[in-house]
Design a protein around this motif. Sequence first.
Motif, PDB file in Angstrom:
ATOM      1  N   LEU A 159     -13.518 101.141  45.309  1.00  0.00           N
ATOM      2  CA  LEU A 159     -14.038 101.300  43.956  1.00  0.00           C
ATOM      3  C   LEU A 159     -15.514 100.951  43.930  1.00  0.00           C
ATOM      4  N   PHE A 160     -16.348 101.900  43.499  1.00  0.00           N
ATOM      5  CA  PHE A 160     -17.749 101.600  43.232  1.00  0.00           C
ATOM      6  C   PHE A 160     -17.788 101.036  41.818  1.00  0.00           C
ATOM      7  N   PHE A 161     -18.290  99.810  41.680  1.00  0.00           N
ATOM      8  CA  PHE A 161     -18.234  99.074  40.419  1.00  0.00           C
ATOM      9  C   PHE A 161     -19.642  98.653  40.023  1.00  0.00           C
ATOM     10  N   GLN A 162     -20.046  99.027  38.801  1.00  0.00           N
ATOM     11  CA  GLN A 162     -21.371  98.655  38.302  1.00  0.00           C
ATOM     12  C   GLN A 162     -21.264  98.146  36.864  1.00  0.00           C
ATOM     13  N   PRO A 163     -21.215  96.815  36.684  1.00  0.00           N
ATOM     14  CA  PRO A 163     -21.222  96.251  35.337  1.00  0.00           C
ATOM     15  C   PRO A 163     -22.648  95.854  34.930  1.00  0.00           C
ATOM     16  N   ILE A 164     -23.074  96.284  33.747  1.00  0.00           N
ATOM     17  CA  ILE A 164     -24.401  95.951  33.225  1.00  0.00           C
ATOM     18  C   ILE A 164     -24.231  95.305  31.850  1.00  0.00           C
ATOM     19  N   VAL A 165     -24.737  94.091  31.693  1.00  0.00           N
ATOM     20  CA  VAL A 165     -24.737  93.427  30.389  1.00  0.00           C
ATOM     21  C   VAL A 165     -25.998  93.866  29.654  1.00  0.00           C
ATOM     22  N   SER A 166     -25.814  94.380  28.445  1.00  0.00           N
ATOM     23  CA  SER A 166     -26.938  94.862  27.644  1.00  0.00           C
ATOM     24  C   SER A 166     -27.101  93.988  26.410  1.00  0.00           C
ATOM     25  N   LEU A 167     -28.330  93.498  26.207  1.00  0.00           N
ATOM     26  CA  LEU A 167     -28.653  92.693  25.029  1.00  0.00           C
ATOM     27  C   LEU A 167     -29.601  93.501  24.148  1.00  0.00           C
ATOM     28  N   PRO A 168     -29.042  94.339  23.260  1.00  0.00           N
ATOM     29  CA  PRO A 168     -29.893  95.119  22.354  1.00  0.00           C
ATOM     30  C   PRO A 168     -30.367  94.245  21.195  1.00  0.00           C
ATOM     31  N   PHE A 169     -31.497  94.618  20.578  1.00  0.00           N
ATOM     32  CA  PHE A 169     -32.063  93.787  19.525  1.00  0.00           C
ATOM     33  C   PHE A 169     -31.551  94.152  18.142  1.00  0.00           C
ATOM     34  N   SER A 170     -30.850  95.287  18.020  1.00  0.00           N
ATOM     35  CA  SER A 170     -30.413  95.696  16.684  1.00  0.00           C
ATOM     36  C   SER A 170     -28.899  95.856  16.574  1.00  0.00           C
ATOM     37  N   GLU A 171     -28.170  95.504  17.632  1.00  0.00           N
ATOM     38  CA  GLU A 171     -26.705  95.617  17.582  1.00  0.00           C
ATOM     39  C   GLU A 171     -26.082  94.583  18.490  1.00  0.00           C
ATOM     40  N   SER A 172     -24.761  94.585  18.576  1.00  0.00           N
ATOM     41  CA  SER A 172     -24.044  93.584  19.366  1.00  0.00           C
ATOM     42  C   SER A 172     -24.237  93.806  20.864  1.00  0.00           C
ATOM     43  N   ALA A 173     -24.196  92.693  21.612  1.00  0.00           N
ATOM     44  CA  ALA A 173     -24.273  92.771  23.073  1.00  0.00           C
ATOM     45  C   ALA A 173     -23.027  93.464  23.609  1.00  0.00           C
ATOM     46  N   PHE A 174     -23.199  94.185  24.707  1.00  0.00           N
ATOM     47  CA  PHE A 174     -22.054  94.875  25.315  1.00  0.00           C
ATOM     48  C   PHE A 174     -22.193  94.910  26.825  1.00  0.00           C
ATOM     49  N   ILE A 175     -21.077  95.221  27.493  1.00  0.00           N
ATOM     50  CA  ILE A 175     -21.082  95.428  28.940  1.00  0.00           C
ATOM     51  C   ILE A 175     -20.807  96.904  29.192  1.00  0.00           C
ATOM     52  N   GLU A 176     -21.727  97.557  29.895  1.00  0.00           N
ATOM     53  CA  GLU A 176     -21.525  98.940  30.324  1.00  0.00           C
ATOM     54  C   GLU A 176     -20.869  98.887  31.702  1.00  0.00           C
ATOM     55  N   VAL A 177     -19.692  99.493  31.827  1.00  0.00           N
ATOM     56  CA  VAL A 177     -18.963  99.491  33.093  1.00  0.00           C
ATOM     57  C   VAL A 177     -18.915 100.906  33.644  1.00  0.00           C
ATOM     58  N   LYS A 178     -19.396 101.067  34.879  1.00  0.00           N
ATOM     59  CA  LYS A 178     -19.247 102.333  35.605  1.00  0.00           C
ATOM     60  C   LYS A 178     -18.291 102.077  36.758  1.00  0.00           C
ATOM     61  N   LEU A 179     -17.328 102.966  36.909  1.00  0.00           N
ATOM     62  CA  LEU A 179     -16.306 102.788  37.933  1.00  0.00           C
ATOM     63  C   LEU A 179     -16.008 104.134  38.573  1.00  0.00           C
ATOM     64  N   THR A 180     -16.026 104.170  39.901  1.00  0.00           N
ATOM     65  CA  THR A 180     -15.700 105.381  40.650  1.00  0.00           C
ATOM     66  C   THR A 180     -14.713 105.007  41.742  1.00  0.00           C
ATOM     67  N   SER A 181     -13.657 105.800  41.891  1.00  0.00           N
ATOM     68  CA  SER A 181     -12.629 105.541  42.892  1.00  0.00           C
ATOM     69  C   SER A 181     -12.648 106.624  43.962  1.00  0.00           C
ATOM     70  N   ASN A 182     -12.227 106.269  45.165  1.00  0.00           N
ATOM     71  CA  ASN A 182     -12.126 107.274  46.234  1.00  0.00           C
ATOM     72  C   ASN A 182     -10.834 108.083  46.127  1.00  0.00           C
ATOM     73  N   LYS A 183      -9.958 107.715  45.171  1.00  0.00           N
ATOM     74  CA  LYS A 183      -8.721 108.483  44.962  1.00  0.00           C
ATOM     75  C   LYS A 183      -8.323 108.423  43.492  1.00  0.00           C
ATOM     76  N   ASP A 184      -7.463 109.331  43.078  1.00  0.00           N
ATOM     77  CA  ASP A 184      -7.006 109.352  41.685  1.00  0.00           C
ATOM     78  C   ASP A 184      -6.264 108.050  41.361  1.00  0.00           C
ATOM     79  N   LEU A 185      -6.600 107.468  40.228  1.00  0.00           N
ATOM     80  CA  LEU A 185      -5.906 106.262  39.767  1.00  0.00           C
ATOM     81  C   LEU A 185      -5.576 106.429  38.293  1.00  0.00           C
ATOM     82  N   TYR A 186      -4.440 105.887  37.902  1.00  0.00           N
ATOM     83  CA  TYR A 186      -4.038 105.906  36.496  1.00  0.00           C
ATOM     84  C   TYR A 186      -3.753 104.473  36.102  1.00  0.00           C
ATOM     85  N   GLY A 187      -4.545 103.969  35.177  1.00  0.00           N
ATOM     86  CA  GLY A 187      -4.362 102.582  34.801  1.00  0.00           C
ATOM     87  C   GLY A 187      -5.279 102.184  33.673  1.00  0.00           C
TER      88      GLY A 187
END
Length: 199
Positions: free
Chosen positions: A139-167
């Motif tokens: 799994l290629f995993f990239q979590p980014i915490v974003s602190l915007p100045f006009s809205e709530s903080a969030f985590i952007e998650v990018k996920l890539t798998s080498n095979k089909d997954l259901y979950g």
Amino acid sequence: MIFADSRNIQAISLPFNWNADYADGKNYAEYDLLTHKKNDFYLIQKNQVIRFGLFGQGMKFFFEMSDGSFYLHGRRIEIEYINDDGKTFSLTTNFANKDLITYKEAFTDYNNTQGVQKSNLKSINFGYKTIYQKDDVLLFFQPIVSLPFSESAFIEVKLTSNKDLYGHLVFKSRGVEVERFYAPLEANISGQMNWTIKH
């Protein structure tokens, strides 16, 4: 070390500064805390980093380099992917190498009479990218915490798998599940979602 220090250290020039805590007890921040001189992100001694993140406004947001778990203003946040067959991929308990990421998002207004106006900072972001392996799943995993100045903080998650997954993608706070989302993954196609950090 800024993130292990209980003192409230103020950011310089911006609402939040990036910082790397080193294994030897020193730190390397976006601005030198004594001289206020700007430091170069690319000169971070990556093999010495034990924590990386942002500080400012009386808050600290960082991740532990050892396993990738996030500490957001005192709360431990973990991310898991749980396959339909019950197999759990503990993405933020991952001891593989991590590439540090930090960037600022800004916008500039333009009008015909005054030309380009001053840039406005929209958000300050940090995180990492890594590869998580369990059995025959990569799994290629990239979590980014974003602190915007006009809205709530969030985590952007990018996920890539080498095979089909259901979950499901599962977000935990202090070990307790907060939310889960059905997130099927098609082999070698990136999936992405933003999760608003719950208090």
